[in-house]
Design a protein around this motif. Sequence first.
Motif, PDB file in Angstrom:
ATOM      1  N   UNK A   1       1.030  -1.018  -0.011  1.00  0.00           N
ATOM      2  CA  UNK A   1       0.173   0.089  -0.182  1.00  0.00           C
ATOM      3  C   UNK A   1       0.721   1.382  -0.196  1.00  0.00           C
ATOM      4  N   UNK A   2       2.206   1.429   0.458  1.00  0.00           N
ATOM      5  CA  UNK A   2       2.654   2.510   0.756  1.00  0.00           C
ATOM      6  C   UNK A   2       2.985   2.608  -0.757  1.00  0.00           C
ATOM      7  N   UNK A   3       4.044   1.511  -1.091  1.00  0.00           N
ATOM      8  CA  UNK A   3       4.047   1.958  -2.903  1.00  0.00           C
ATOM      9  C   UNK A   3       3.673   2.150  -3.315  1.00  0.00           C
ATOM     10  N   UNK A   4       2.051   1.992  -3.304  1.00  0.00           N
ATOM     11  CA  UNK A   4       1.243   2.325  -4.020  1.00  0.00           C
ATOM     12  C   UNK A   4       0.780   3.781  -4.248  1.00  0.00           C
ATOM     13  N   UNK A   5       0.649   4.000  -2.804  1.00  0.00           N
ATOM     14  CA  UNK A   5       0.965   5.936  -2.355  1.00  0.00           C
ATOM     15  C   UNK A   5       2.264   6.704  -2.948  1.00  0.00           C
ATOM     16  N   UNK A   6       2.544   5.939  -2.668  1.00  0.00           N
ATOM     17  CA  UNK A   6       4.337   6.594  -3.386  1.00  0.00           C
ATOM     18  C   UNK A   6       3.985   7.067  -4.479  1.00  0.00           C
ATOM     19  N   UNK A   7       3.491   5.866  -6.304  1.00  0.00           N
ATOM     20  CA  UNK A   7       3.365   5.735  -7.278  1.00  0.00           C
ATOM     21  C   UNK A   7       2.382   7.221  -7.449  1.00  0.00           C
ATOM     22  N   UNK A   8       1.592   7.820  -6.671  1.00  0.00           N
ATOM     23  CA  UNK A   8       1.123   8.808  -6.831  1.00  0.00           C
ATOM     24  C   UNK A   8       1.459   9.948  -7.064  1.00  0.00           C
ATOM     25  N   UNK A   9       2.528  10.128  -5.747  1.00  0.00           N
ATOM     26  CA  UNK A   9       2.721  11.263  -6.052  1.00  0.00           C
ATOM     27  C   UNK A   9       4.578  11.063  -6.615  1.00  0.00           C
ATOM     28  N   UNK A  10       4.788  10.900  -7.645  1.00  0.00           N
ATOM     29  CA  UNK A  10       6.223  10.644  -8.219  1.00  0.00           C
ATOM     30  C   UNK A  10       7.763  10.451  -7.790  1.00  0.00           C
ATOM     31  N   UNK A  11       7.408   9.457  -6.528  1.00  0.00           N
ATOM     32  CA  UNK A  11       8.622   8.824  -6.153  1.00  0.00           C
ATOM     33  C   UNK A  11       9.256   8.189  -7.052  1.00  0.00           C
ATOM     34  N   UNK A  12      10.847   8.412  -7.473  1.00  0.00           N
ATOM     35  CA  UNK A  12      11.664   7.716  -7.842  1.00  0.00           C
ATOM     36  C   UNK A  12      11.905   6.430  -7.129  1.00  0.00           C
ATOM     37  N   UNK A  13      12.703   6.562  -6.172  1.00  0.00           N
ATOM     38  CA  UNK A  13      13.014   5.348  -5.888  1.00  0.00           C
ATOM     39  C   UNK A  13      12.560   5.298  -3.803  1.00  0.00           C
TER      40      UNK A  13
END
Length: 308
Positions: free
Chosen positions: A93-105
């Motif tokens: 879930x954390x990675x999915x949320x970070x995908x939405x705000x353009x996190x690269x790594x």
Amino acid sequence: MASPPTRVSPVIAKTPADFRAACDAARRTGANVGFVPTMGALHAGHLALVTHAREQLSALTTAPPFIVVSIFVNPTQFGPNEDFVAYPRDFLSDVEKLSGVGVDLVFAPEASAMYPEGEQTRVRVQRLTEPLCGAFRPGHFEGVTTVVAKLFALSGPCLSVFGKKDYQQLAVLKKMVRDLFLPIELVGHPIVRETDGLAMSSRNAYLSSTERERALGLSRGLRAAWNAFEAGERDAAALRAHAHREVHAVADRIDYVEVLDPDELSSFASVPIAQKGRALLAIACHVGKTRLIDNVVLGEDPLPGRAS
């Protein structure tokens, strides 16, 4: 303002070497690194830190920033009777949320990678860690400074954003960065609140519906003291009493309600609030089994209330 990020799944780095290599590679392309360390169980407050890092770096150069988030529940900052095992974890879930705000790594190491067998080194900041949470959580800040020093050693030069809800932690880390000449620009971000005024925290998930309603006493206490300060009150004991009254009514146990110098985290014995012009009001208490913290810098922060 920076353009909205494209939704792309971030690369996942599991080892310190891969994390360092990715940050070094990004800088070689001309990108600036923005770094948000977390323990996961991400909420809108964490995502606001990521957005702030992107905006700050985008204002510096036309090169796209390289945004990194670490997810690591750090064992050395938990005491023997604290919630390390129970601390909420939801990596997918954390990675999915970070995908939405353009996190690269995303850097998500195992504990054995951050604390390899035989490691002995700890980083300690002294005086700033003694009051407030330091008095109630022995060894906590040594764990925080140690793991963040490790993370900064791996990230290299970067802009790193931390939330002001953990006010003492931010002060301690700024001191560590200055004292150790670390090539880090450390930025604090205002507290992000729920619509009813409760400061966002991963530990809010522990609260029952009744406890959550009671937890609003923290922000009510901050508002009471804020209003008194705005009306001209400059006596630390009186400001504390305004907040303590609200917190005492809802808490099962109070660790502290303190009014301190916001720079030194010390009492106003020598320099009065009226001369300083600002005062930190910090709260830590237990509602049910959940330990909650909140704060406001009187004379600096806006009224801590409902989110806009």
